[in-house]
Design a protein around this motif. Structure first.
Motif, short mmCIF file in Angstrom:
data_model
loop_
_atom_site.label_atom_id
_atom_site.label_comp_id
_atom_site.label_asym_id
_atom_site.label_seq_id
_atom_site.Cartn_x
_atom_site.Cartn_y
_atom_site.Cartn_z
N ARG A 231 0.83 -1.20 0.00
CA ARG A 231 0.00 0.00 0.00
C ARG A 231 0.87 1.26 0.00
N HIS A 232 0.43 2.26 -0.73
CA HIS A 232 1.13 3.54 -0.78
C HIS A 232 0.29 4.59 -0.06
N MET A 233 0.97 5.49 0.63
CA MET A 233 0.30 6.56 1.35
C MET A 233 0.50 7.89 0.63
N ARG A 234 -0.48 8.75 0.80
CA ARG A 234 -0.39 10.11 0.27
C ARG A 234 -0.52 11.05 1.45
N LEU A 235 0.51 11.80 1.73
CA LEU A 235 0.48 12.74 2.84
C LEU A 235 -0.04 14.09 2.34
N VAL A 236 -1.13 14.53 2.93
CA VAL A 236 -1.78 15.77 2.51
C VAL A 236 -1.83 16.71 3.70
N ARG A 237 -1.31 17.91 3.53
CA ARG A 237 -1.28 18.89 4.62
C ARG A 237 -2.55 19.73 4.60
N GLY A 238 -3.16 19.83 5.75
CA GLY A 238 -4.32 20.70 5.91
C GLY A 238 -3.98 21.79 6.90
N SER A 239 -4.12 23.03 6.49
CA SER A 239 -3.78 24.17 7.34
C SER A 239 -5.02 24.98 7.70
N HIS A 240 -4.96 25.60 8.86
CA HIS A 240 -6.08 26.41 9.38
C HIS A 240 -5.54 27.70 9.95
N ILE A 241 -6.41 28.70 9.99
CA ILE A 241 -6.07 29.96 10.65
C ILE A 241 -7.18 30.31 11.64
N VAL A 242 -6.81 31.05 12.68
CA VAL A 242 -7.76 31.56 13.66
C VAL A 242 -7.60 33.07 13.69
N VAL A 243 -8.73 33.77 13.55
CA VAL A 243 -8.74 35.24 13.55
C VAL A 243 -9.79 35.73 14.54
N PRO A 244 -9.70 37.00 14.98
CA PRO A 244 -10.80 37.53 15.80
C PRO A 244 -12.13 37.32 15.08
N ARG A 245 -13.18 37.08 15.83
CA ARG A 245 -14.42 36.61 15.23
C ARG A 245 -14.96 37.57 14.17
#
Length: 502
Positions: A231-245
């Motif tokens: 089996r082969h894996m695919r590494l996928v980066r998920g990024s998030h940001i937090v800002v004042p509401r």
């Protein structure tokens, strides 16, 4: 060098302290197995604390044909809410129709399937709304009208991991953090595991079976065990940001972008908005993983297509990223890669099995764990019974799934000296177990040192004794999100206090 498993051999060693590993440890311990859980860092330090914080079916997976995965996830959604109503709660999402992107008929069809293929019971159904007259429309730029409201759930992802580990330990599991597995060897009918402890010492363990739940490092751990996988894996980066509401209501948003991707904007920690996620192939190391400047700018630009209040990277108060270990299914785009999982068993002639977990998502962790333990049952006589975790509350979650408000009210009545925001945070983190460490305190001095924003010595000691916390990062970014609120001087004071306890 420590003595080799002085207390004898474990039935099962689980390697990886993310949500899948802790879920497997809990399930197996509850079925009578003698379980060892080894995590090289802190619990939930990697991918499992870097999610979008959602328990959801994955509406966008429908257009990739992942009907079975969506159905499984939607069934699990209400089960998880039932067993952890303190850290999981329903959230209403608003999906605006955007001219020139997915047609309205496609959105309606997807939401119809979303409502009906997963056995939705307690959550409200989808409804058509008009953003010109709906509270969620006030924060958006002019021009948005037709939209849909649908239901999913929010989760404190890191605490979900911690509670599974805590329940596993309460049922007899030996949970060892900051213990890096260096080598695994089959010795007759068991595994010999060589690890490096936090102080650099060599630790040796034995187990009749091993679960490889190392997430992005799953193939690397197989190499250390002398095993191979096709089996082969695919590494996928998920990024998030937090800002004042960016808005003053409790609805979350599901937005589309012209490149075909989607992102969420979610109310977060009362004063903030969480925005994410990206999908980028990741070819760098997995420790640490950070959001790139390009990804941060991309998320800001996406938000600015919809919200009246514009944001720039300078408005970002926190960003985080995680690497999703996805099964490589040949998809051209990372967002199209399957979020499903596979369990692969290496049994070497029926002795000393090694079960590896490939892929997965936080919503399906419990079902994955039950399947993993079921698969190991023929090899481990100590295991008895079947899937039990769908009904047993996680620690602190022993109250009705709609009963969080009553827990908050009771906590406020018993500890009137706590600020309302602190009561709310504590209830949503600990549920009915908050009383375990608040105890008989009648004022703030009864909880010891105050580090700011409601964090006290009593709570920190609880995190250290019952939740394996060691550093301020463990406390402020995984056991809580108070890192968003404490200033540098307050963090330094907490660091000093922790150093004095060592």
């Amino acid at each position: 060098m420590s003595e080799e498993s002085a207390a004898g051999i474990h039935d099962l060693a689980v390697i990886g302290g993310g949500v899948n590993g802790c879920g497997v440890a809990r399930d197996a311990a509850g079925r009578g197995a003698r379980v060892l859980l080894l995590e090289r860092g802190d619990l939930a330090q990697g991918t499992s604390s870097a999610s979008t914080k959602l328990i959801h079916g994955g509406l966008r997976y429908l257009e990739h044909g992942e009907f079975a995965l969506v159905r499984e996830s939607l069934i699990e959604r209400e089960r998880l809410w039932t067993i952890a109503p303190h850290i999981i709660h329903p959230m209403r999402f608003v999906l605006p129709w955007t001219k020139g992107l997915r047609p309205r008929w496609l959105l309606r069809l997807g939401l119809f399937l979303y409502d009906h293929i997963g056995g939705r019971h307690a959550l409200p159904a989808t409804e058509a709304i008009d953003l010109r007259r709906h509270p969620a429309g006030l924060a958006l730029k002019p021009g948005f009208g037709p939209a849909y409201g649908y239901s999913d759930a929010w989760v404190d992802d890191a605490r979900l991991v911690l509670l599974n580990a805590r329940d596993a330990a309460d049922r007899g599991a030996d949970v060892q953090t900051r213990t890096h597995v260096e080598r695994l060897e089959r010795v007759g009918d068991h595994w010999r595991i060589t690890a490096r402890g936090a102080g650099g010492e060599t630790c040796l363990f034995r187990a009749r079976a091993v679960v490889n739940a190392a997430g992005p490092a799953v193939l690397d751990l197989l190499d250390r065990a002398g095993c191979r996988s096709a089996r082969h894996m695919r590494l996928v980066r998920g990024s998030h940001i937090v800002v004042p509401r960016l808005f003053d209501h409790d609805f979350a948003y599901f937005f589309q972008l012209p490149d075909g991707r989607i992102f969420f904007a979610i109310p977060y920690e009362r004063a903030f908005t969480l925005i994410g996620t990206t999908d980028r192939d990741h070819r760098d190391g997995v420790d640490p993983v950070t959001a790139s400047a390009e990804e941060i700018a991309y998320l800001c630009e996406g938000a600015n297509r919809y919200f009246v209040r514009a944001i720039t990277p300078t408005d970002v108060v926190w960003s985080y990223a995680g690497v999703r270990p996805l099964i490589d299914d040949g998809s051209n785009r990372p967002e199209a890669a399957t979020r499903g999982y596979r369990l692969e068993l290496d049994e070497a002639g029926g002795q000393a099995p090694l079960l590896s977990v490939f892929g997965g998502k936080i919503t399906t962790y419990r079902h994955l764990a039950a399947g993993a333990v079921d698969q190991l049952q023929p090899y481990l006589p100590a295991l008895s019974g079947g899937d039990w975790t769908a009904r047993a509350p996680l620690p602190g979650g022993d109250f009705p799934k709609t009963g969080l408000a009553a827990v908050i009210d009771r906590l406020a009545g018993d500890y009137p000296f706590l600020a309302p925001a602190t009561v709310d945070r504590i209830a949503r983190a600990y549920g009915t177990q908050a009383w375990d460490w608040l105890g008989a305190a009648t004022d703030r001095t009864g909880l010891g040192a105050d580090f700011g924003h409601g964090l006290t010595e009593a709570e920190v000691r609880h995190m250290m004794v019952r939740e394996w916390a060691r550093t301020s990062a463990d406390i402020l970014w995984r056991r809580s999100k108070l890192g968003l609120r404490l200033d540098a001087a307050q963090v330094a004071r907490l660091d000093q206090w922790l150093e004095e306890q060592a």
